[in-house]
Motif scaffolding. Structure first.
Motif, PDB file in Angstrom:
ATOM      1  N   SER A 104       6.746   0.291  -8.101  1.00  0.00           N
ATOM      2  CA  SER A 104       6.864   1.493  -8.928  1.00  0.00           C
ATOM      3  C   SER A 104       5.497   1.947  -9.451  1.00  0.00           C
ATOM      4  O   SER A 104       5.156   3.132  -9.377  1.00  0.00           O
ATOM      5  CB  SER A 104       7.818   1.237 -10.086  1.00  0.00           C
ATOM      6  N   LEU A 105       4.717   1.024  -9.971  1.00  0.00           N
ATOM      7  CA  LEU A 105       3.392   1.371 -10.496  1.00  0.00           C
ATOM      8  C   LEU A 105       2.469   1.836  -9.373  1.00  0.00           C
ATOM      9  O   LEU A 105       1.707   2.789  -9.547  1.00  0.00           O
ATOM     10  CB  LEU A 105       2.781   0.188 -11.244  1.00  0.00           C
ATOM     11  N   LEU A 106       2.534   1.190  -8.228  1.00  0.00           N
ATOM     12  CA  LEU A 106       1.709   1.602  -7.091  1.00  0.00           C
ATOM     13  C   LEU A 106       2.039   3.038  -6.687  1.00  0.00           C
ATOM     14  O   LEU A 106       1.138   3.855  -6.489  1.00  0.00           O
ATOM     15  CB  LEU A 106       1.917   0.668  -5.902  1.00  0.00           C
ATOM     16  N   LEU A 107       3.331   3.360  -6.590  1.00  0.00           N
ATOM     17  CA  LEU A 107       3.734   4.712  -6.202  1.00  0.00           C
ATOM     18  C   LEU A 107       3.303   5.746  -7.238  1.00  0.00           C
ATOM     19  O   LEU A 107       2.831   6.833  -6.876  1.00  0.00           O
ATOM     20  CB  LEU A 107       5.248   4.767  -5.975  1.00  0.00           C
ATOM     21  N   LYS A 108       3.447   5.427  -8.511  1.00  0.00           N
ATOM     22  CA  LYS A 108       3.018   6.353  -9.571  1.00  0.00           C
ATOM     23  C   LYS A 108       1.513   6.577  -9.514  1.00  0.00           C
ATOM     24  O   LYS A 108       1.035   7.703  -9.688  1.00  0.00           O
ATOM     25  CB  LYS A 108       3.408   5.810 -10.946  1.00  0.00           C
ATOM     26  N   THR A 109       0.763   5.521  -9.270  1.00  0.00           N
ATOM     27  CA  THR A 109      -0.694   5.628  -9.186  1.00  0.00           C
ATOM     28  C   THR A 109      -1.119   6.469  -7.981  1.00  0.00           C
ATOM     29  O   THR A 109      -1.978   7.345  -8.106  1.00  0.00           O
ATOM     30  CB  THR A 109      -1.344   4.234  -9.138  1.00  0.00           C
ATOM     31  N   ALA A 110      -0.516   6.216  -6.827  1.00  0.00           N
ATOM     32  CA  ALA A 110      -0.835   6.994  -5.634  1.00  0.00           C
ATOM     33  C   ALA A 110      -0.498   8.472  -5.842  1.00  0.00           C
ATOM     34  O   ALA A 110      -1.258   9.361  -5.461  1.00  0.00           O
ATOM     35  CB  ALA A 110      -0.090   6.442  -4.424  1.00  0.00           C
ATOM     36  N   SER A 144       0.819  -1.214   0.000  1.00  0.00           N
ATOM     37  CA  SER A 144       0.000   0.000   0.000  1.00  0.00           C
ATOM     38  C   SER A 144       0.852   1.261   0.000  1.00  0.00           C
ATOM     39  O   SER A 144       2.010   1.256   0.397  1.00  0.00           O
ATOM     40  CB  SER A 144      -0.933   0.005   1.210  1.00  0.00           C
ATOM     41  N   ALA A 145       0.224   2.345  -0.479  1.00  0.00           N
ATOM     42  CA  ALA A 145       0.868   3.656  -0.529  1.00  0.00           C
ATOM     43  C   ALA A 145      -0.170   4.721  -0.177  1.00  0.00           C
ATOM     44  O   ALA A 145      -1.347   4.582  -0.519  1.00  0.00           O
ATOM     45  CB  ALA A 145       1.445   3.918  -1.912  1.00  0.00           C
ATOM     46  N   PRO A 146       0.260   5.789   0.489  1.00  0.00           N
ATOM     47  CA  PRO A 146      -0.684   6.827   0.893  1.00  0.00           C
ATOM     48  C   PRO A 146      -1.145   7.704  -0.275  1.00  0.00           C
ATOM     49  O   PRO A 146      -0.430   7.894  -1.257  1.00  0.00           O
ATOM     50  CB  PRO A 146       0.114   7.661   1.894  1.00  0.00           C
ATOM     51  N   VAL A 147      -2.348   8.246  -0.109  1.00  0.00           N
ATOM     52  CA  VAL A 147      -2.899   9.244  -1.029  1.00  0.00           C
ATOM     53  C   VAL A 147      -3.026  10.529  -0.215  1.00  0.00           C
ATOM     54  O   VAL A 147      -3.574  10.520   0.889  1.00  0.00           O
ATOM     55  CB  VAL A 147      -4.273   8.812  -1.582  1.00  0.00           C
ATOM     56  N   PHE A 148      -2.494  11.613  -0.760  1.00  0.00           N
ATOM     57  CA  PHE A 148      -2.491  12.898  -0.068  1.00  0.00           C
ATOM     58  C   PHE A 148      -3.559  13.819  -0.638  1.00  0.00           C
ATOM     59  O   PHE A 148      -3.794  13.852  -1.845  1.00  0.00           O
ATOM     60  CB  PHE A 148      -1.118  13.571  -0.202  1.00  0.00           C
ATOM     61  N   GLY A 149      -4.183  14.599   0.238  1.00  0.00           N
ATOM     62  CA  GLY A 149      -5.181  15.570  -0.164  1.00  0.00           C
ATOM     63  C   GLY A 149      -4.543  16.897  -0.518  1.00  0.00           C
ATOM     64  O   GLY A 149      -3.321  17.049  -0.512  1.00  0.00           O
ATOM     65  N   ILE A 190      -5.034  11.322   3.226  1.00  0.00           N
ATOM     66  CA  ILE A 190      -6.491  11.204   3.302  1.00  0.00           C
ATOM     67  C   ILE A 190      -6.973   9.787   2.993  1.00  0.00           C
ATOM     68  O   ILE A 190      -8.147   9.489   3.107  1.00  0.00           O
ATOM     69  CB  ILE A 190      -7.196  12.205   2.368  1.00  0.00           C
ATOM     70  N   GLY A 191      -6.048   8.936   2.596  1.00  0.00           N
ATOM     71  CA  GLY A 191      -6.418   7.562   2.280  1.00  0.00           C
ATOM     72  C   GLY A 191      -5.203   6.809   1.787  1.00  0.00           C
ATOM     73  O   GLY A 191      -4.073   7.249   1.955  1.00  0.00           O
ATOM     74  N   ALA A 192      -5.465   5.662   1.179  1.00  0.00           N
ATOM     75  CA  ALA A 192      -4.371   4.838   0.659  1.00  0.00           C
ATOM     76  C   ALA A 192      -4.884   4.013  -0.508  1.00  0.00           C
ATOM     77  O   ALA A 192      -6.084   3.784  -0.651  1.00  0.00           O
ATOM     78  CB  ALA A 192      -3.830   3.924   1.743  1.00  0.00           C
ATOM     79  N   ILE A 193      -3.961   3.598  -1.321  1.00  0.00           N
ATOM     80  CA  ILE A 193      -4.270   2.664  -2.396  1.00  0.00           C
ATOM     81  C   ILE A 193      -3.470   1.404  -2.085  1.00  0.00           C
ATOM     82  O   ILE A 193      -2.322   1.482  -1.634  1.00  0.00           O
ATOM     83  CB  ILE A 193      -3.918   3.249  -3.783  1.00  0.00           C
ATOM     84  N   SER A 194      -4.106   0.248  -2.267  1.00  0.00           N
ATOM     85  CA  SER A 194      -3.393  -0.983  -1.931  1.00  0.00           C
ATOM     86  C   SER A 194      -3.731  -2.102  -2.902  1.00  0.00           C
ATOM     87  O   SER A 194      -4.749  -2.059  -3.595  1.00  0.00           O
ATOM     88  CB  SER A 194      -3.712  -1.426  -0.502  1.00  0.00           C
TER      89      SER A 194
END
Length: 76
Positions: free
Chosen positions: A62-68, A29-34, A40-44
């Motif tokens: 790498s793809l997870l970080l780019k998406t987040a 998982s990686a954080p999502v910033f507002g 404010i959330g995360a993508i996992s």
């Protein structure tokens, strides 16, 4: 020990867990910033440990970080 783990997560911008929350389940998982730069959330991505382990997760970091980052930027 927890402080060390948190520092690693802050520095790498992602977290990996295997069997920590649910038995036989692993997640990346990686954080999502507002807009104000606060988390404010995360993508996992999660799956069964027998298929989804640290080794198989590494190729998706790498793809997870780019998406987040993309999601976070769209919220600015």
């Amino acid at each position: 020990m927890l402080q060390q783990q948190l520092e690693i997560i802050v520095n790498t911008r992602y977290s990996i867990n295997e069997d920590e929350i649910t038995k036989n389940v692993a997640a990346l998982s990686a954080p999502v910033f507002g807009a104000k730069g606060k988390v404010i959330g995360a993508i996992s991505i999660s799956g069964p440990v027998f298929r989804w382990n640290k080794e198989s997760m590494e190729q998706h970091i790498s793809l997870l970080l780019k998406t987040a980052e993309s999601i976070s930027k769209s919220l600015y």
